[in-house]
Design an enzyme around this catalytic site. Structure first.
Site, PDB file in Angstrom:
ATOM      1  N   GLU A 289      -4.518   7.543  -0.158  1.00 36.69           N
ATOM      2  CA  GLU A 289      -3.726   6.832  -1.168  1.00 36.69           C
ATOM      3  C   GLU A 289      -4.613   5.701  -1.655  1.00 36.69           C
ATOM      4  OE1 GLU A 289      -1.917   3.803  -2.801  1.00 36.69           O
ATOM      5  OE2 GLU A 289      -1.094   3.579  -0.780  1.00 36.69           O
ATOM      6  N   CYS A 323      -0.234  -1.711  -3.940  1.00 36.47           N
ATOM      7  CA  CYS A 323      -0.692  -0.557  -4.717  1.00 36.47           C
ATOM      8  C   CYS A 323       0.304  -0.219  -5.817  1.00 36.47           C
ATOM      9  CB  CYS A 323      -0.883   0.652  -3.806  1.00 36.47           C
ATOM     10  SG  CYS A 323      -2.027   0.375  -2.455  1.00 36.47           S
TER      11      CYS A 323
END
Length: 540
Positions: A289, A323
């Site tokens: 990720e 994020c």
């Protein structure tokens, strides 16, 4: 805990609450000491003598830990330990492995909660609430739900058909070898989940923590050991990512990479793994990720106040160092004329400072390198004719790495702050003509390489569905009339595609499935005694 778990309840830390008193006492304790952090290889603490200091981002002259960094000797020994430990770890069985990590969850929910939360507040400069939802609640959920999902594999993945005389089954094996877990600074929960998720299904791990979260991550390693984690199952290696990767990839038993971090680093690691393939026993699983350029698109017919709150919280909670943080917004002119003044007014009310002051909404960014990167974007926007900074824009690194919550309005939807991942408290808004909603959806889809999170604000279902369809591949986590942050384990499994990663959804069963290598087993109950077939018989 063999039934379905429930999400951990978030403590509020309200004035007068028991948890507020406890966390302040723990913060005072941790502020008064400097700990030494070793490498942990095969369950043993190793003090290498090659050290670096861990400081507090909002008070960067204050040292909270002296960290001993791994050399190639410790890295090599850690890889060997992980390989040697796997057979006994597999033989222990799923239930015993789950019992260890469910005990981890219980310890974190209980006596370790304040210690880990305070460490996260100081080490990563989080407010008490951001620390609570991250380092306590999300990690408790990861451990409990991952055990629940792993148990389900043994039933859910069995073959559907066993004809008469045959018994078919599937053995849920782990990958053969160890997983290299390279973890980020911004979420303590993710840092511990990356090595422990593969471990639950029988893998062993090398844990390379971020240089900016050694302190909180080390405490979690101690917690797991207290819960009964056997030596060698997870090996904790503060140190150089390049050296750890070099040694790990030279070991034939390197079996996988579990990564959260920058897109450029992940792409470089993928290339290195490709070059290492001829030396490896198996094809490694690669799960990552990475970056995001997360968006909010507003329709002319939307909830104005809801949009305002989503932009403020989504962009500036934890200084935009998520994020999933809202980093670009596409707002119609009519809506922007309605909310912009109020949005700036509300942002000016935000207090910023020491994480121990509970009246602060924001603290400092993580380090000097991040500070310089973010302020570089702000300075360039100040000098660009296509940009206007309408609130914020100030910064000061004399005590901590503080940057004001900043909004840039750009007339160019492809300006760098509308495209690049910045990872800080900087939101860029593109104001569009009301009738160009569909055109803006296309711009949003095509202008950034990332596809992690995003949201649509609209009142009419047909407008929501239009955005839903056009932005199908623009976000792995999509929010409707909400900020694009705050994914919850087992509710919104998290991950994105395109340049944002492999979309293997931490917080759901899909991530765990990447760490197993099933064996199909056929047991013949009627052993054939003849070698020929009926078609071979003569017609006569």
């Amino acid at each position: 805990m063999n039934g379905q778990p429930v999400n951990e309840v978030i403590l509020e830390y309200a004035p007068g609450s028991e948890e507020r008193v406890k966390i302040r006492n723990e913060l005072d304790k941790q502020m008064s000491e400097i700990i030494e952090i070793p490498c942990i290889v095969n369950g043993e603490e190793i003090f290498t003598g090659i050290t670096t200091n861990q400081v507090i981002p909002h008070d960067h002259k204050h040292v909270i830990a002296k960290v001993h960094l791994a050399t190639k000797k410790e890295i090599k020994e850690a890889c060997e330990s992980a390989v040697e430990s796997q057979r006994l770890w597999i033989d222990l069985g799923l239930e015993a492995r789950c019992a260890i990590f469910e005990k981890c969850a219980d310890l974190l929910a209980g006596k370790w909660r304040m210690r880990i939360n305070a460490a996260t507040m100081l080490n990563q400069s989080k407010t008490v609430y951001q620390a609570e939802i991250d380092s306590a609640c999300e990690l408790i959920d990861f451990w409990r739900f991952n055990c629940h999902y792993a148990r389900g594999f043994h039933d859910d993945l069995q073959p559907l058909v066993s004809p008469e005389g045959v018994k078919n089954s599937t053995e849920i094996r782990p990958l053969e070898g160890f997983v290299l877990s390279i973890t980020p600074f911004n979420f303590t929960s993710i840092a511990a989940n990356l090595p422990s998720a593969p471990a639950i299904v029988g893998c062993t791990s090398i844990w390379k923590p971020s240089r900016n979260s050694y302190y909180s991550n080390y405490l979690l390693m101690q917690l797991m050991m207290e819960a009964g984690l056997p030596a060698g199952v997870i090996n904790f290696l503060p140190g150089s990512g390049a050296e750890i990767t070099e040694v790990a990839l030279s070991n034939p038993d390197f079996a996988g990479l579990h990564f959260t971090g920058s897109t450029a680093t992940f792409q470089g690691l993928w290339q290195e793994i490709g070059l290492a393939l001829p030396k490896l026993r198996s094809y490694p699983r690669i799960v990552g990720e990475t970056g995001g350029k997360d968006f909010v698109v507003a329709h002319p017919n939307c909830d104005h106040r809801g949009l305002l709150v989503a932009l403020l919280r989504g962009s500036f909670e934890y200084q935009g160092q998520k994020c999933s943080a809202a980093s670009r917004a596409y707002v119609p002119k009519s809506v922007w004329n309605s909310i912009s003044e109020d949005l700036c007014t509300e942002i000016k009310k935000i207090k910023m400072g020491d994480a121990r002051d509970f009246t602060n909404f924001m603290t400092a960014v993580i380090d000097e390198r991040s500070f310089n990167k973010i302020t570089g974007y702000i300075d360039r926007a100040k000098n660009n004719q296509k940009c206007e900074i309408i609130v914020g824009g100030g910064y000061d690194d004399s005590i901590g790495w503080f940057i004001e919550p900043t909004i840039v309005v750009s007339s160019d939807p492809h300006y760098e702050t509308m495209v690049d991942e910045i990872f800080g408290p900087l939101l860029t808004v593109f104001v569009y003509e009301d009738e160009k909603f569909e055109e803006v959806l296309e711009i949003c889809d095509k202008s950034s390489p990332y596809a992690l999170t995003g949201s649509i604000f609209a009142n009419d279902e047909k407008d929501i569905q239009k955005a839903f369809n056009v932005l199908r591949f623009t976000a792995g986590n999509f929010y409707i009339n909400d900020k694009p942050t705050g994914a919850v384990v087992a509710q919104q499994p998290f991950g994105g595609a395109r340049a944002s990663g492999t979309n293997d959804k931490a917080g759901g069963p899909l991530n765990l499935l990447r760490w197993i290598s099933p064996r199909s087993v056929k047991r013949s109950l009627k052993i054939p005694q003849e070698w020929d077939y009926s078609f071979m018989q003569s017609d006569e």
